[in-house]
Write an enzyme that holds these catalytic residues in place. Structure first.
Site, PDB file in Angstrom:
ATOM      1  N   GLU A 209       0.836  -1.207   0.000  1.00  0.00           N
ATOM      2  CA  GLU A 209       0.000   0.000   0.000  1.00  0.00           C
ATOM      3  C   GLU A 209       0.862   1.245   0.000  1.00  0.00           C
ATOM      4  O   GLU A 209       1.952   1.247   0.582  1.00  0.00           O
ATOM      5  CB  GLU A 209      -0.880   0.041   1.269  1.00  0.00           C
ATOM      6  CG  GLU A 209      -1.898  -1.069   1.338  1.00  0.00           C
ATOM      7  CD  GLU A 209      -2.689  -1.025   2.648  1.00  0.00           C
ATOM      8  OE1 GLU A 209      -2.425  -0.138   3.486  1.00  0.00           O
ATOM      9  OE2 GLU A 209      -3.559  -1.887   2.816  1.00  0.00           O
ATOM     10  N   LYS A 211       2.406   4.524   1.252  1.00  0.00           N
ATOM     11  CA  LYS A 211       2.603   5.136   2.566  1.00  0.00           C
ATOM     12  C   LYS A 211       2.496   6.637   2.381  1.00  0.00           C
ATOM     13  O   LYS A 211       3.348   7.248   1.737  1.00  0.00           O
ATOM     14  CB  LYS A 211       3.962   4.767   3.154  1.00  0.00           C
ATOM     15  CG  LYS A 211       4.118   5.289   4.568  1.00  0.00           C
ATOM     16  CD  LYS A 211       5.423   4.877   5.207  1.00  0.00           C
ATOM     17  CE  LYS A 211       5.418   5.173   6.703  1.00  0.00           C
ATOM     18  NZ  LYS A 211       5.046   6.556   7.038  1.00  0.00           N
ATOM     19  N   ARG A 216      -1.709  10.101  11.091  1.00  0.00           N
ATOM     20  CA  ARG A 216      -2.506   8.890  11.303  1.00  0.00           C
ATOM     21  C   ARG A 216      -3.816   9.242  11.989  1.00  0.00           C
ATOM     22  O   ARG A 216      -3.816   9.995  12.973  1.00  0.00           O
ATOM     23  CB  ARG A 216      -1.696   7.939  12.185  1.00  0.00           C
ATOM     24  CG  ARG A 216      -2.349   6.603  12.494  1.00  0.00           C
ATOM     25  CD  ARG A 216      -2.168   5.649  11.347  1.00  0.00           C
ATOM     26  NE  ARG A 216      -2.678   4.317  11.641  1.00  0.00           N
ATOM     27  CZ  ARG A 216      -1.926   3.328  12.136  1.00  0.00           C
ATOM     28  NH1 ARG A 216      -0.658   3.537  12.443  1.00  0.00           N
ATOM     29  NH2 ARG A 216      -2.452   2.146  12.349  1.00  0.00           N
ATOM     30  N   ARG A 231      -2.563   9.060  16.628  1.00  0.00           N
ATOM     31  CA  ARG A 231      -1.794   7.873  17.015  1.00  0.00           C
ATOM     32  C   ARG A 231      -1.658   7.746  18.525  1.00  0.00           C
ATOM     33  O   ARG A 231      -1.621   6.652  19.067  1.00  0.00           O
ATOM     34  CB  ARG A 231      -0.403   7.974  16.390  1.00  0.00           C
ATOM     35  CG  ARG A 231       0.353   6.682  16.349  1.00  0.00           C
ATOM     36  CD  ARG A 231       1.488   6.794  15.349  1.00  0.00           C
ATOM     37  NE  ARG A 231       2.721   7.256  15.965  1.00  0.00           N
ATOM     38  CZ  ARG A 231       3.535   6.466  16.666  1.00  0.00           C
ATOM     39  NH1 ARG A 231       3.238   5.202  16.852  1.00  0.00           N
ATOM     40  NH2 ARG A 231       4.630   6.945  17.170  1.00  0.00           N
ATOM     41  N   GLU A 260      -5.081   7.667   7.099  1.00  0.00           N
ATOM     42  CA  GLU A 260      -4.109   8.758   7.115  1.00  0.00           C
ATOM     43  C   GLU A 260      -4.784   9.969   6.496  1.00  0.00           C
ATOM     44  O   GLU A 260      -5.451   9.858   5.462  1.00  0.00           O
ATOM     45  CB  GLU A 260      -2.864   8.344   6.299  1.00  0.00           C
ATOM     46  CG  GLU A 260      -1.694   9.279   6.387  1.00  0.00           C
ATOM     47  CD  GLU A 260      -0.701   8.904   7.510  1.00  0.00           C
ATOM     48  OE1 GLU A 260      -0.927   7.908   8.237  1.00  0.00           O
ATOM     49  OE2 GLU A 260       0.301   9.630   7.640  1.00  0.00           O
ATOM     50  N   PHE A 300      -7.092   2.685   5.295  1.00  0.00           N
ATOM     51  CA  PHE A 300      -6.415   1.457   4.887  1.00  0.00           C
ATOM     52  C   PHE A 300      -6.779   0.248   5.744  1.00  0.00           C
ATOM     53  O   PHE A 300      -6.324  -0.855   5.493  1.00  0.00           O
ATOM     54  CB  PHE A 300      -4.896   1.631   4.857  1.00  0.00           C
ATOM     55  CG  PHE A 300      -4.310   2.282   6.090  1.00  0.00           C
ATOM     56  CD1 PHE A 300      -4.271   1.602   7.283  1.00  0.00           C
ATOM     57  CD2 PHE A 300      -3.789   3.569   6.023  1.00  0.00           C
ATOM     58  CE1 PHE A 300      -3.732   2.194   8.410  1.00  0.00           C
ATOM     59  CE2 PHE A 300      -3.243   4.166   7.149  1.00  0.00           C
ATOM     60  CZ  PHE A 300      -3.218   3.478   8.347  1.00  0.00           C
ATOM     61  N   ARG A 372       4.802  -3.277  17.333  1.00  0.00           N
ATOM     62  CA  ARG A 372       5.422  -3.236  16.019  1.00  0.00           C
ATOM     63  C   ARG A 372       5.627  -4.651  15.534  1.00  0.00           C
ATOM     64  O   ARG A 372       6.736  -5.142  15.437  1.00  0.00           O
ATOM     65  CB  ARG A 372       6.759  -2.494  16.090  1.00  0.00           C
ATOM     66  CG  ARG A 372       6.594  -1.005  16.215  1.00  0.00           C
ATOM     67  CD  ARG A 372       7.857  -0.236  15.969  1.00  0.00           C
ATOM     68  NE  ARG A 372       7.674   1.142  16.414  1.00  0.00           N
ATOM     69  CZ  ARG A 372       7.107   2.083  15.671  1.00  0.00           C
ATOM     70  NH1 ARG A 372       6.691   1.800  14.474  1.00  0.00           N
ATOM     71  NH2 ARG A 372       6.962   3.294  16.138  1.00  0.00           N
ATOM     72  N   LYS A 378       7.237  -1.049   6.624  1.00  0.00           N
ATOM     73  CA  LYS A 378       7.298   0.130   5.756  1.00  0.00           C
ATOM     74  C   LYS A 378       8.620   0.180   5.000  1.00  0.00           C
ATOM     75  O   LYS A 378       9.657  -0.271   5.495  1.00  0.00           O
ATOM     76  CB  LYS A 378       7.087   1.406   6.571  1.00  0.00           C
ATOM     77  CG  LYS A 378       8.090   1.625   7.674  1.00  0.00           C
ATOM     78  CD  LYS A 378       7.739   2.891   8.463  1.00  0.00           C
ATOM     79  CE  LYS A 378       8.447   2.921   9.797  1.00  0.00           C
ATOM     80  NZ  LYS A 378       8.014   4.061  10.641  1.00  0.00           N
TER      81      LYS A 378
END
Length: 520
Positions: A209, A211, A216, A231, A260, A300, A372, A378
DNA sequence: TTCCGACAGTGGGGTCGCAAT
DNA sequence: ATTGCGACCCCACTATCGGAA
């Protein structure tokens, strides 16, 4: 419970480097705390305040009163004072706040002062934050840590979750569920050097996707009520009316969407991050700002659609649900592929269109909020420059005694001098820190003596060592931004050290003109 | 026994709103 | 009007521990 109990536990946690020992110390204290002070204890020992922000930082904490000898302050008393301090924000009365801060610090011992100081400046530095506290709560409440983690994801507040665990165990933890209107800890991404590497990690086929370089957002809709969170779970609903309207325009009335928001130019290319950031942060004049700097949202992920919670579903199924709830124009462009070449081409296209890069997503992973995980990776393009070290700053914490933070400059052939472009402390190993400290002290111009020993958090004086510009260092960075801080009007974004270039003389470093060409 | 995932620490530039100057 | 501060937007990277392999 007394504040000194927390200060002592914090000291013990800091003194033991083993995480299991830290967990033992914290769990022991949580086993002793009463139900009405549990939230405060958990908050303080994980480096937060129940009040979140109270308008007090390092500057307000200078000139504190002398400590007392005997520790008597209870958690309840400290919390009540912090509450009163918070209540002073926005009333125009800095003096009243200082008075209350003086009361607080004057009522506690030296050890408690130190603990409070670090807590209020957000620099607890005891080697334990949320991750360790989750384990400590699990141990003290005798519940699986996965249950604590899950509840934290859905509730967004470790003190609230921890208190529930201590009070009611697994049963009470299981009662936490996704609530529309209450922000969920957002899923974060790891990074990889290339799309191919990311694809290998994620497992093919995977989704790729765009970025987008914006802010966010998590959008919640219940009926005609919409709320938007960042976020860090701050509510920014009032700052993004375009997003609110977009969500109200969707057919579904029971939604939680992840996405986003960013400012696009009329030609569809993204504005620099600074423009988006400034627009989103503006709380005044939003009605006119939306005319000049309109925001666009791209979603997303979907965490809830049509009354169904989707967090535990694999990415592929959540995305399918997103497609049923949101028109294609509001969905982040995405390609599902097993072909590395195809994925690389998609990445190249995104970057050519001015976007930040791509996120590669493993199709099978659930929404691993707040961690994470390897589910999202990313990938961004990387620039490099050879720059000259103009000065260095003495490090703090574990970098104490090392010259750590580098001031970086580009060569200006017209003047024969160097133009500072920013600083970096990233990418340095302990070995390199040792080496560069030694080198720097040889070429130091001022002052060449040891680290300034003043009070912590006092930037700008005494801890900068100016160097003769002789060392060239290769720097990686994400882009060049406009800057009002630096003389060249430019600053590097996310600069980090790759390696020193002993083969290059400073006059062979990259020039100001080269940097300007990257910015434009 | 080695490997690797997760965490904490160490700071970076920019912007806004507010209070003091 | 300008400046300093606090808070928060974006964030990269290394060292370390301890469970997984």
């Amino acid at each position: 419970m007394l504040l000194i109990d927390l200060a002592r536990t914090s000291a013990a946690v800091a003194a033991d480097s083993a995480r299991l020992a830290k967990i033992r110390h914290l769990a022991e204290l949580l086993g002793r705390v009463g139900p009405d002070e549990a939230e405060i204890a958990i908050a303080y020992l994980s480096g937060e305040l129940p009040q979140r922000q109270i308008g007090v930082g390092w500057r307000s904490l200078s000139d504190l009163p002398e400590p007392r000898q005997i520790a008597t302050a209870t958690l309840g008393q400290v919390d009540a004072l912090l509450e009163r301090i918070k209540a002073q924000t926005g009333t125009g009365s800095q003096a009243a706040r200082r008075e209350l801060l003086g009361q607080l610090f004057g009522a506690v011992t030296r050890q408690e002062q130190s603990f409070l100081h670090r807590l209020l400046t957000g620099e607890l530095r005891q080697g334990a934050l949320d991750g360790v506290m989750i384990e400590a709560i699990a141990r003290a409440a005798d519940v699986p840590s996965a249950e604590v983690r899950r509840a934290l994801t859905l509730r967004g507040s470790l003190p609230a979750v921890g208190a529930a665990a201590l009070r009611g165990g697994v049963a009470e933890l299981k009662a936490f569920h996704l609530e529309v209107g209450r922000a969920v800890a957002p899923m974060l991404a790891q990074s990889a050097a290339s799309v191919t590497a990311a694809l290998e990690k994620a497992g093919a086929p995977a989704a790729v996707e765009w970025k987008l370089d914006g802010v966010r957002v998590q959008a919640h809709r219940s009926g005609d009520d919409v709320a938007v969170f960042t976020r860090t779970l701050d509510d920014i609903t009032g700052q993004v009316p375009e997003l609110v309207e977009a969500v109200l325009g969707l057919p579904g009335t029971d939604l939680v969407l992840d996405g986003e928001v960013l400012a696009l130019r009329p030609d569809g290319r993204p504005e620099p991050f600074q423009v988006t950031s400034g627009r989103v942060a503006s709380r005044t004049g939003v009605a006119s700002l939306r005319e000049t700097v309109p925001l666009t949202v791209f979603f997303f992920d979907a965490l809830r659609v049509g009354g169904a919670d989707l967090l535990d579903l694999p990415d592929q199924e959540r995305h399918a649900a997103l497609e049923t709830a949101v028109p294609a124009g509001l969905i982040t462009p995405r390609l599902v592929t097993a072909d590395a070449e195809e994925a690389e081409a998609f990445f190249g296209d995104a970057v050519r269109r001015g976007h930040e890069g791509v996120v590669v997503k493993s199709l099978g992973t659930p929404y691993a909020a707040g961690r994470r995980g390897a589910g999202w990776i990313k990938v961004k393009p990387r620039h490099t420059l050879d720059l000259v070290v103009l000065a260095a700053e003495w490090g703090s914490g574990r970098r104490r005694g090392w010259l750590s933070n580098l001031h970086l400059g580009a060569y200006d052939p017209e003047t024969g001098g160097f133009v500072m472009l920013g600083k970096t402390f990233k990418g340095l190993t302990d070995e390199l820190l040792t080496w560069q400290t030694e080198q720097f002290l040889r070429i130091a111009e001022s002052p060449a003596d040891g680290p300034a020993d003043g009070p912590a958090g006092n930037p700008g004086d005494g801890h900068v060592v100016t160097l003769t510009p002789t060392l060239v260092v290769e720097i990686a960075f994400d882009g060049v931004q406009r800057s009002s801080r630096y003389p060249g009007g430019m600053a590097l974004r996310f600069a980090r050290v790759l390696r020193y270039r002993p083969d290059k003389r400073p006059e062979e470093a990259d020039t100001v003109a080269t940097v300007r060409a990257i910015m434009l």
